[in-house]
Design a protein around this motif. Structure first.
Motif, PDB file in Angstrom:
ATOM      1  N   MET A  53      -9.373 -18.623  15.759  1.00 58.13           N
ATOM      2  CA  MET A  53     -10.028 -19.883  15.435  1.00 58.13           C
ATOM      3  C   MET A  53     -10.895 -19.697  14.195  1.00 58.13           C
ATOM      4  SD  MET A  53     -12.547 -22.247  17.737  1.00 58.13           S
ATOM      5  CE  MET A  53     -14.107 -21.442  17.476  1.00 58.13           C
ATOM      6  N   THR A  85     -13.951 -21.265  11.653  1.00 55.42           N
ATOM      7  CA  THR A  85     -15.129 -22.115  11.648  1.00 55.42           C
ATOM      8  C   THR A  85     -15.391 -22.604  10.229  1.00 55.42           C
ATOM      9  OG1 THR A  85     -16.074 -20.825  13.454  1.00 55.42           O
ATOM     10  CG2 THR A  85     -17.588 -22.205  12.191  1.00 55.42           C
ATOM     11  N   GLU A 112     -14.466 -19.546   7.953  1.00 52.70           N
ATOM     12  CA  GLU A 112     -14.577 -18.146   8.359  1.00 52.70           C
ATOM     13  C   GLU A 112     -13.744 -17.961   9.618  1.00 52.70           C
ATOM     14  OE1 GLU A 112     -18.156 -15.280  10.112  1.00 52.70           O
ATOM     15  OE2 GLU A 112     -18.624 -17.299   9.423  1.00 52.70           O
ATOM     16  N   ASP A 113     -12.911 -16.930   9.644  1.00 55.25           N
ATOM     17  CA  ASP A 113     -12.188 -16.633  10.875  1.00 55.25           C
ATOM     18  C   ASP A 113     -13.206 -16.222  11.937  1.00 55.25           C
ATOM     19  OD1 ASP A 113      -9.690 -17.216   9.937  1.00 55.25           O
ATOM     20  OD2 ASP A 113      -9.086 -15.136   9.579  1.00 55.25           O
ATOM     21  N   GLY A 114     -13.120 -16.825  13.105  1.00 55.69           N
ATOM     22  CA  GLY A 114     -14.055 -16.529  14.188  1.00 55.69           C
ATOM     23  C   GLY A 114     -15.236 -17.480  14.178  1.00 55.69           C
ATOM     24  N   ASP A 115     -16.290 -17.075  14.863  1.00 56.62           N
ATOM     25  CA  ASP A 115     -17.496 -17.895  14.962  1.00 56.62           C
ATOM     26  C   ASP A 115     -18.323 -17.777  13.696  1.00 56.62           C
ATOM     27  OD1 ASP A 115     -16.855 -18.640  17.557  1.00 56.62           O
ATOM     28  OD2 ASP A 115     -17.905 -16.920  18.432  1.00 56.62           O
ATOM     29  N   ARG A 116     -19.113 -18.825  13.438  1.00 53.09           N
ATOM     30  CA  ARG A 116     -19.988 -18.826  12.267  1.00 53.09           C
ATOM     31  C   ARG A 116     -20.999 -17.679  12.390  1.00 53.09           C
ATOM     32  NH1 ARG A 116     -21.934 -23.232   8.713  1.00 53.09           N
ATOM     33  NH2 ARG A 116     -20.383 -24.461   9.796  1.00 53.09           N
ATOM     34  N   SER A 117     -21.078 -16.901  11.324  1.00 50.52           N
ATOM     35  CA  SER A 117     -21.978 -15.753  11.319  1.00 50.52           C
ATOM     36  C   SER A 117     -23.066 -15.952  10.266  1.00 50.52           C
ATOM     37  CB  SER A 117     -21.192 -14.479  10.993  1.00 50.52           C
ATOM     38  OG  SER A 117     -20.742 -14.512   9.651  1.00 50.52           O
ATOM     39  N   ARG A 125     -22.750 -17.990   6.708  1.00 50.84           N
ATOM     40  CA  ARG A 125     -23.688 -19.012   6.223  1.00 50.84           C
ATOM     41  C   ARG A 125     -24.238 -18.637   4.851  1.00 50.84           C
ATOM     42  NH1 ARG A 125     -25.104 -18.705  11.628  1.00 50.84           N
ATOM     43  NH2 ARG A 125     -26.936 -17.466  11.174  1.00 50.84           N
TER      44      ARG A 125
END
Length: 145
Positions: free
Chosen positions: A1, A3, A108-113, A117
């Motif tokens: 997923m 983001t 971004e691949d994956g969750d927002r880091s 940001r």
């Protein structure tokens, strides 16, 4: 997923085929994107489904990319590493008569880091400087014409 980190929707006063032609020729990007010193693409020429390459940034630095999705004349996405993250850059074109609507999305691949940001904040400023230059380039008459 993936983001979404950044999204820009804007239009240019050019038909979709002209907008596509200019943007798919990534060797011209330094003419309107001041943060890019040079773009190397393989195979040479327009972006295509098997394209990969390297962006060389001002004043220093570089990032590799490879096309991960491609629909001739309407969209492409490339993916590349930034700050240890896998970043997706989506470029979409929609015809609106004599104008073209462009949508650029950075995810971004994956969750927002926190690094994602930080990258979005920095990259957003660069894109916001480049978009008016791209619009002017597409809206001015060709040289020698």
């Amino acid at each position: 997923m993936a983001t979404e980190l950044l999204r820009r929707d804007f239009s240019v006063n050019a038909p979709i085929d002209e907008a596509w032609r200019l943007l798919a020729d990534v060797s011209t990007w330094p003419e309107w994107a001041p943060h890019i010193r040079r773009l190397d693409v393989s195979p040479p020429g327009e972006i295509g489904p098997t394209s990969s390459g390297t962006l060389h940034f001002r004043p220093a630095g570089r990032s590799q990319f490879r096309v991960s999705a491609y629909a001739a004349g309407t969209s492409w996405e490339w993916i590349g590493p930034v700050l240890g993250l896998s970043i997706r850059y989506d470029h979409r074109f929609t015809s609106n008569g004599a104008r073209t609507q462009l949508t650029w999305t950075v995810a971004e691949d994956g969750d927002r880091s926190a690094r994602g940001r930080l990258f979005a904040s920095f990259y957003g400023r660069l894109v916001d400087r480049a978009i008016p230059r791209l619009q002017a380039r597409l809206e001015s008459p060709p040289e020698g014409g």
